[in-house]
Design a protein around this motif. Structure first.
Motif, PDB file in Angstrom:
ATOM      1  N   LEU A  52      39.403  28.336  31.396  1.00 60.68           N
ATOM      2  CA  LEU A  52      39.975  29.392  31.852  1.00 60.68           C
ATOM      3  C   LEU A  52      39.473  29.908  33.180  1.00 60.68           C
ATOM      4  CD1 LEU A  52      39.776  31.565  28.648  1.00 60.68           C
ATOM      5  CD2 LEU A  52      41.927  30.723  29.733  1.00 60.68           C
ATOM      6  N   GLN A  53      40.242  30.337  34.232  1.00 58.33           N
ATOM      7  CA  GLN A  53      39.509  30.757  35.531  1.00 58.33           C
ATOM      8  C   GLN A  53      39.973  32.007  35.779  1.00 58.33           C
ATOM      9  OE1 GLN A  53      37.860  28.189  37.681  1.00 58.33           O
ATOM     10  NE2 GLN A  53      37.763  26.994  35.495  1.00 58.33           N
ATOM     11  N   LYS A  54      39.028  32.563  36.680  1.00 58.55           N
ATOM     12  CA  LYS A  54      39.473  33.903  37.198  1.00 58.55           C
ATOM     13  C   LYS A  54      39.862  33.720  38.694  1.00 58.55           C
ATOM     14  CE  LYS A  54      37.591  38.536  37.714  1.00 58.55           C
ATOM     15  NZ  LYS A  54      36.306  39.237  37.597  1.00 58.55           N
ATOM     16  N   ALA A  55      41.079  34.238  39.105  1.00 60.81           N
ATOM     17  CA  ALA A  55      41.320  34.482  40.632  1.00 60.81           C
ATOM     18  C   ALA A  55      40.856  35.420  41.355  1.00 60.81           C
ATOM     19  CB  ALA A  55      42.819  34.150  40.584  1.00 60.81           C
ATOM     20  N   GLY A  56      40.702  35.247  42.673  1.00 60.23           N
ATOM     21  CA  GLY A  56      40.301  36.528  43.469  1.00 60.23           C
ATOM     22  C   GLY A  56      38.620  37.013  43.156  1.00 60.23           C
ATOM     23  N   VAL A  57      37.807  35.959  42.901  1.00 56.99           N
ATOM     24  CA  VAL A  57      36.396  36.354  42.886  1.00 56.99           C
ATOM     25  C   VAL A  57      35.682  36.355  44.162  1.00 56.99           C
ATOM     26  CG1 VAL A  57      35.857  34.826  40.693  1.00 56.99           C
ATOM     27  CG2 VAL A  57      35.794  33.714  42.938  1.00 56.99           C
ATOM     28  N   ASN A  58      36.395  35.986  45.282  1.00 51.13           N
ATOM     29  CA  ASN A  58      35.828  35.975  46.679  1.00 51.13           C
ATOM     30  C   ASN A  58      36.954  36.702  47.525  1.00 51.13           C
ATOM     31  OD1 ASN A  58      34.812  36.026  49.363  1.00 51.13           O
ATOM     32  ND2 ASN A  58      34.169  33.885  49.037  1.00 51.13           N
ATOM     33  N   PRO A  59      36.847  38.114  47.919  1.00 50.08           N
ATOM     34  CA  PRO A  59      37.931  38.913  48.530  1.00 50.08           C
ATOM     35  C   PRO A  59      37.995  38.027  50.007  1.00 50.08           C
ATOM     36  CG  PRO A  59      36.332  40.241  47.765  1.00 50.08           C
ATOM     37  CD  PRO A  59      35.606  39.118  47.429  1.00 50.08           C
ATOM     38  N   SER A  60      37.139  37.408  50.567  1.00 42.78           N
ATOM     39  CA  SER A  60      37.398  36.840  51.697  1.00 42.78           C
ATOM     40  C   SER A  60      38.230  35.370  51.706  1.00 42.78           C
ATOM     41  CB  SER A  60      36.237  36.098  52.460  1.00 42.78           C
ATOM     42  OG  SER A  60      35.052  37.418  52.667  1.00 42.78           O
ATOM     43  N   TYR A  61      38.243  34.952  50.491  1.00 38.46           N
ATOM     44  CA  TYR A  61      39.184  33.924  49.949  1.00 38.46           C
ATOM     45  C   TYR A  61      39.839  33.965  48.783  1.00 38.46           C
ATOM     46  CZ  TYR A  61      35.969  31.652  53.467  1.00 38.46           C
ATOM     47  OH  TYR A  61      35.392  31.449  54.381  1.00 38.46           O
ATOM     48  N   THR A 108      42.132  32.622  47.237  1.00 36.85           N
ATOM     49  CA  THR A 108      42.774  31.534  46.307  1.00 36.85           C
ATOM     50  C   THR A 108      41.605  31.152  45.596  1.00 36.85           C
ATOM     51  OG1 THR A 108      42.580  30.163  48.382  1.00 36.85           O
ATOM     52  CG2 THR A 108      44.646  31.014  47.717  1.00 36.85           C
ATOM     53  N   GLU A 109      40.208  31.538  45.907  1.00 37.71           N
ATOM     54  CA  GLU A 109      39.273  30.890  45.179  1.00 37.71           C
ATOM     55  C   GLU A 109      38.920  31.409  43.912  1.00 37.71           C
ATOM     56  OE1 GLU A 109      34.403  31.114  45.905  1.00 37.71           O
ATOM     57  OE2 GLU A 109      35.584  31.059  47.550  1.00 37.71           O
ATOM     58  N   VAL A 110      38.649  30.486  42.829  1.00 35.60           N
ATOM     59  CA  VAL A 110      38.621  30.733  41.571  1.00 35.60           C
ATOM     60  C   VAL A 110      37.320  30.660  41.116  1.00 35.60           C
ATOM     61  CG1 VAL A 110      41.083  30.576  41.037  1.00 35.60           C
ATOM     62  CG2 VAL A 110      39.354  28.624  40.727  1.00 35.60           C
ATOM     63  N   GLY A 111      36.815  31.433  40.130  1.00 36.25           N
ATOM     64  CA  GLY A 111      35.454  31.188  39.374  1.00 36.25           C
ATOM     65  C   GLY A 111      35.646  31.116  37.637  1.00 36.25           C
ATOM     66  N   SER A 112      34.630  30.557  37.350  1.00 35.36           N
ATOM     67  CA  SER A 112      34.781  30.205  35.851  1.00 35.36           C
ATOM     68  C   SER A 112      34.687  31.609  35.113  1.00 35.36           C
ATOM     69  CB  SER A 112      33.546  29.521  35.387  1.00 35.36           C
ATOM     70  OG  SER A 112      33.657  28.160  36.142  1.00 35.36           O
ATOM     71  N   VAL A 155      40.809  40.858  34.030  1.00 35.15           N
ATOM     72  CA  VAL A 155      42.280  41.537  34.182  1.00 35.15           C
ATOM     73  C   VAL A 155      43.622  40.538  34.028  1.00 35.15           C
ATOM     74  CG1 VAL A 155      43.923  42.955  35.893  1.00 35.15           C
ATOM     75  CG2 VAL A 155      41.276  43.472  35.797  1.00 35.15           C
ATOM     76  N   SER A 156      44.405  40.747  33.562  1.00 38.02           N
ATOM     77  CA  SER A 156      45.217  39.836  33.121  1.00 38.02           C
ATOM     78  C   SER A 156      45.872  39.074  34.566  1.00 38.02           C
ATOM     79  CB  SER A 156      46.499  40.147  32.117  1.00 38.02           C
ATOM     80  OG  SER A 156      47.403  41.374  33.058  1.00 38.02           O
ATOM     81  N   ARG A 157      46.229  39.831  35.494  1.00 39.10           N
ATOM     82  CA  ARG A 157      46.718  39.276  36.669  1.00 39.10           C
ATOM     83  C   ARG A 157      45.871  38.286  37.586  1.00 39.10           C
ATOM     84  NH1 ARG A 157      46.025  44.627  38.310  1.00 39.10           N
ATOM     85  NH2 ARG A 157      44.188  44.890  39.751  1.00 39.10           N
ATOM     86  N   GLN A 158      44.567  38.173  37.110  1.00 37.02           N
ATOM     87  CA  GLN A 158      43.603  37.194  37.451  1.00 37.02           C
ATOM     88  C   GLN A 158      43.183  36.224  36.664  1.00 37.02           C
ATOM     89  OE1 GLN A 158      40.198  40.017  38.121  1.00 37.02           O
ATOM     90  NE2 GLN A 158      40.571  39.966  40.310  1.00 37.02           N
ATOM     91  N   LEU A 159      43.670  36.246  35.522  1.00 37.49           N
ATOM     92  CA  LEU A 159      43.347  34.932  34.541  1.00 37.49           C
ATOM     93  C   LEU A 159      44.463  34.001  34.670  1.00 37.49           C
ATOM     94  CD1 LEU A 159      41.684  34.165  32.215  1.00 37.49           C
ATOM     95  CD2 LEU A 159      43.464  35.068  30.664  1.00 37.49           C
ATOM     96  N   GLN A 160      43.818  32.638  34.778  1.00 31.30           N
ATOM     97  CA  GLN A 160      44.407  31.528  35.035  1.00 31.30           C
ATOM     98  C   GLN A 160      44.372  30.424  33.669  1.00 31.30           C
ATOM     99  OE1 GLN A 160      43.584  29.657  38.717  1.00 31.30           O
ATOM    100  NE2 GLN A 160      44.627  30.924  39.799  1.00 31.30           N
ATOM    101  N   GLN A 180      51.621  16.090  33.328  1.00 29.85           N
ATOM    102  CA  GLN A 180      50.561  16.181  34.213  1.00 29.85           C
ATOM    103  C   GLN A 180      49.616  17.724  34.110  1.00 29.85           C
ATOM    104  OE1 GLN A 180      52.563  15.949  38.195  1.00 29.85           O
ATOM    105  NE2 GLN A 180      53.162  18.019  38.106  1.00 29.85           N
ATOM    106  N   SER A 181      48.699  17.888  34.977  1.00 30.21           N
ATOM    107  CA  SER A 181      48.016  19.157  35.016  1.00 30.21           C
ATOM    108  C   SER A 181      48.869  20.217  35.452  1.00 30.21           C
ATOM    109  CB  SER A 181      46.818  18.948  35.681  1.00 30.21           C
ATOM    110  OG  SER A 181      45.837  18.051  35.166  1.00 30.21           O
ATOM    111  N   TYR A 182      48.647  21.515  34.780  1.00 32.37           N
ATOM    112  CA  TYR A 182      49.394  22.753  35.219  1.00 32.37           C
ATOM    113  C   TYR A 182      48.239  23.872  35.218  1.00 32.37           C
ATOM    114  CZ  TYR A 182      53.795  20.092  34.883  1.00 32.37           C
ATOM    115  OH  TYR A 182      54.718  19.364  35.044  1.00 32.37           O
ATOM    116  N   VAL A 183      48.661  25.022  35.841  1.00 34.26           N
ATOM    117  CA  VAL A 183      47.984  26.002  36.136  1.00 34.26           C
ATOM    118  C   VAL A 183      49.033  27.467  35.663  1.00 34.26           C
ATOM    119  CG1 VAL A 183      46.931  27.959  37.635  1.00 34.26           C
ATOM    120  CG2 VAL A 183      46.500  25.261  37.808  1.00 34.26           C
TER     121      VAL A 183
END
Length: 191
Positions: free
Chosen positions: A42-51, A53-57, A65-70, A149-152
């Motif tokens: 599970l990853q969280k998108a939007g962890v860095n407003p400057s980037y 597309t950057e994701v965090g653990s 928030v559901s829209r940020q969860l990958q 293969q891998s998917y997001v």
């Protein structure tokens, strides 16, 4: 001087010649792989407003928030041995990477109801997009010959209420292999 030129040609010559070889000339053999298993992350998108597309653990017990969860379905790839035609292995182009396995079916379920129309254990692919698109995973995986293969996956619809979810993904390949993995528990908030 002749020795210097000879030494330069011996040591640098192959690199120069190899650098001039293009994809039309080298035809590197493709790398092929089969699937040895799948793991979920599970990853969280939007962890860095400057980037954006950057994701965090995501850690157990986090609220996202559901829209940020990958949901990341990570393939464990087993590469087949490739034959080499000799010479150097430095190509002007990279060999193609080709998955040998094909997905027959894919189901993503939760231990919590996602809504009135998606009770506990229902397949959630209709509320998930694949590879950051707006197309539902249901549509994507209903096509023939989808490579293993891998998917997001990202949510295109939020749950009706806040709840602590554990997702389970089951992948069945056309060769009969089945893989199942479950995520950590994470609290998901609607948009």
């Amino acid at each position: 001087m002749k020795r210097l030129v000879t030494l330069l040609l011996v040591f640098i010559g192959p690199v120069l010649v190899n650098g001039l070889v293009g994809c039309d000339d080298c035809h590197p053999a493709p790398s092929r792989f089969t699937i040895g298993g799948y793991k979920l992350s599970l990853q969280k998108a939007g962890v860095n407003p400057s980037y954006p597309t950057e994701v965090g653990s995501v850690s157990p017990g986090d609220t996202v928030v559901s829209r940020q969860l990958q949901i990341r379905l990570l393939s464990q790839e087993i590469y087949s041995a490739s034959r080499s035609g000799g010479g150097t292995s430095a190509f002007a182009c990279e060999p193609a990477i080709i998955p040998l396995d094909v997905i027959k079916s894919l189901a993503i379920t939760s231990n919590q109801a996602f809504g009135a129309d998606l009770p506990v254990g229902a397949n959630l692919t209709s509320v998930l997009s694949v590879e950051y698109g707006s197309r539902s995973a249901t549509d994507y995986f209903s096509q023939p010959n989808i490579p293993a293969q891998s998917y997001v996956f990202t949510f295109i619809k939020s749950p009706e209420r806040i709840a602590r979810h554990r997702f389970t993904v089951q992948v069945e390949l056309q060769n009969g292999k089945t893989f199942t993995d479950t995520t950590i528990a994470v609290t998901i908030k609607p948009y």
